[in-house]
Write an enzyme that holds these catalytic residues in place. Structure first.
Site, short mmCIF file in Angstrom:
data_model
loop_
_atom_site.label_atom_id
_atom_site.label_comp_id
_atom_site.label_asym_id
_atom_site.label_seq_id
_atom_site.Cartn_x
_atom_site.Cartn_y
_atom_site.Cartn_z
N SER A 64 0.80 -1.24 0.00
CA SER A 64 0.00 0.00 0.00
C SER A 64 0.82 1.28 0.00
O SER A 64 0.25 2.35 -0.17
CB SER A 64 -0.94 0.01 1.20
OG SER A 64 -1.99 -0.89 0.96
N LYS A 67 0.34 3.49 -2.92
CA LYS A 67 -0.84 4.35 -3.08
C LYS A 67 -0.50 5.84 -3.10
O LYS A 67 -1.23 6.64 -3.66
CB LYS A 67 -1.87 4.03 -1.98
CG LYS A 67 -2.45 2.61 -2.14
CD LYS A 67 -3.28 2.16 -0.95
CE LYS A 67 -3.77 0.72 -1.16
NZ LYS A 67 -4.44 0.16 0.03
N TYR A 191 -4.03 -2.42 -10.11
CA TYR A 191 -3.89 -2.32 -8.64
C TYR A 191 -2.99 -3.43 -8.07
O TYR A 191 -2.09 -3.16 -7.28
CB TYR A 191 -5.29 -2.36 -8.01
CG TYR A 191 -5.23 -2.38 -6.50
CD1 TYR A 191 -4.97 -1.21 -5.79
CD2 TYR A 191 -5.43 -3.56 -5.79
CE1 TYR A 191 -4.90 -1.23 -4.40
CE2 TYR A 191 -5.36 -3.58 -4.40
CZ TYR A 191 -5.10 -2.42 -3.72
OH TYR A 191 -5.02 -2.45 -2.35
N TYR A 243 -4.49 3.68 8.15
CA TYR A 243 -5.83 3.12 8.36
C TYR A 243 -6.34 3.53 9.74
O TYR A 243 -6.17 4.67 10.15
CB TYR A 243 -5.82 1.58 8.16
CG TYR A 243 -5.04 1.20 6.94
CD1 TYR A 243 -5.49 1.58 5.69
CD2 TYR A 243 -3.83 0.54 7.02
CE1 TYR A 243 -4.78 1.28 4.55
CE2 TYR A 243 -3.10 0.23 5.89
CZ TYR A 243 -3.58 0.60 4.65
OH TYR A 243 -2.87 0.32 3.55
N VAL A 261 1.20 -3.71 3.87
CA VAL A 261 1.20 -5.00 4.57
C VAL A 261 2.46 -5.82 4.33
O VAL A 261 2.64 -6.86 4.96
CB VAL A 261 -0.03 -5.88 4.26
CG1 VAL A 261 -1.29 -5.37 4.92
CG2 VAL A 261 -0.22 -6.09 2.78
N1 GLN Z 1 -2.26 -5.23 -1.80
C1 GLN Z 1 -2.82 -5.17 -0.48
C2 GLN Z 1 -4.31 -5.43 -0.53
O1 GLN Z 1 -4.93 -4.94 -1.42
C3 GLN Z 1 -2.53 -3.82 0.07
C4 GLN Z 1 -3.01 -3.65 1.48
C5 GLN Z 1 -2.01 -2.98 2.37
O2 GLN Z 1 -0.81 -2.90 2.09
N2 GLN Z 1 -2.47 -2.53 3.49
O3 GLN Z 1 -4.88 -6.12 0.27
#
Ligand code: GLN
Length: 310
Positions: A64, A67, A191, A243, A261
């Protein structure tokens, strides 16, 4: 003068002593194979220097953290029209939450949760194939990090696609609500691959400099994004980058930051430095446990918190 090399060595030594390292994400099977004992940290400053400690040269899945780069590109393409399709408020929910979307008519709360980032990928897909959109994202990250070797990890992208049922649910719901303009599978093909970009802490710290130096890789260098865009991405990182752990991160670290993650975090000390940390074990809300601890220590030792104090 702050002695960054000594501070980073101290932090890496302290993290090596930690026995409670959090849980490596396993909902994307390929990510569960990563060694939980890894820890790396890198700091890129405006003078072009990159100082690092630990496993800072090893690539990891940025997930993420991607993003913030895709959001920067989407704002460059669509400008403020992006905000008709995605909000700017913290969600207070997990990164992959579905519940808010229906109440909010398919408009995600912000671009740094999965639903919002999928809308951003959809914006980058306009008039392009998924391959062209992914190339544009990679080109931007490579330029920012001054490193053409950066790429996505095909095994991670496939693993995520094979198990990406929640992200498919989000994408299909938004398509039904009229907020995705392409076939959800095409948008997710962008994505999943952007999330699978692999970078080291050193590469990520360099790529993040545009947010620390008002759109530039350093003072006096070429502008990658406008200063206004850098400021906006920083503000979203501060309010939404972790988050439902965003308030805690602002409280303890006091820097705009974005987690993934894969265990990476990009943190920005505006005007001072771009910082990348990586440790694969996550805390209860899905942010790197040791990465967060390391940034707390760094902010305290440098006095870099945007809220002042030490
Ligand atoms: N690629 C992961 C997902 O879509 C990204 C989530 C994350 O890094 N928090 O679940």
């Amino acid at each position: 003068m702050t002695d960054i090399p000594a501070i980073l060595e101290d932090i890496a030594a302290a993290m090596a002593q930690e026995t409670e390292r959090g849980r490596v994400a396993d909902y994307i099977p390929e990510l569960s194979k990563v060694d939980p004992s890894r820890f790396g940290i890198a700091v890129a400053t405006g003078d072009g220097r990159v100082v690092s400690a630990g496993d800072a040269a090893l690539p990891f899945s940025i997930q993420s953290v991607s993003k913030v780069f895709t959001l920067s590109l989407a704002l460059g393409r669509l400008g403020d029209a992006c905000w008709a399709r995605v909000g700017r408020e913290p969600s207070g929910d997990p990164f992959n939450s579905i519940v808010q979307l229906e109440a909010d008519d398919g408009i995600p709360r912000n671009p740094l949760i999965n639903a919002g980032a999928i809308v951003v990928s959809d914006i980058l897909l306009a008039e392009r194939t998924p391959e062209e959109a992914v190339s544009a994202i990679l080109g931007f990250v490579r330029q920012a990090a001054e490193d053409d070797g950066i790429d996505f990890d095909g095994a991670v992208a496939t693993s995520e696609s094979d198990t990406g049922y929640r992200n498919r649910a989000l994408a299909h719901f938004m398509r039904a609500a009229g907020n995705l303009h392409h076939d959800p599978e095409e948008t997710l093909a962008v994505y999943f691959r952007q999330c699978a970009i692999a970078m080291s802490c050193e590469q990520l710290a360099k790529a993040g400099r545009m947010f620390a130096f008002a759109g530039h890789t350093g003072p006096g260098s070429a502008e990658l994004i406008t200063p206004a865009r850098a400021r906006r991405v920083n503000s979203l990182m501060m309010t939404c980058g972790h988050y439902d752990g965003s308030g805690e991160f602002a409280f303890e670290v006091g820097l705009p930051g974005k987690s993934g993650v894969g265990g990476g975090i990009l943190a920005i000390a505006p005007g001072k430095a771009s910082i990348a940390v990586w440790s694969p074990g996550l805390n209860a809300v899905g942010n790197s446990r040791l990465g967060t601890m390391a940034l707390e220590l760094l902010a305290r030792k440098t006095g870099w918190s945007v809220f002042g104090g030490m």
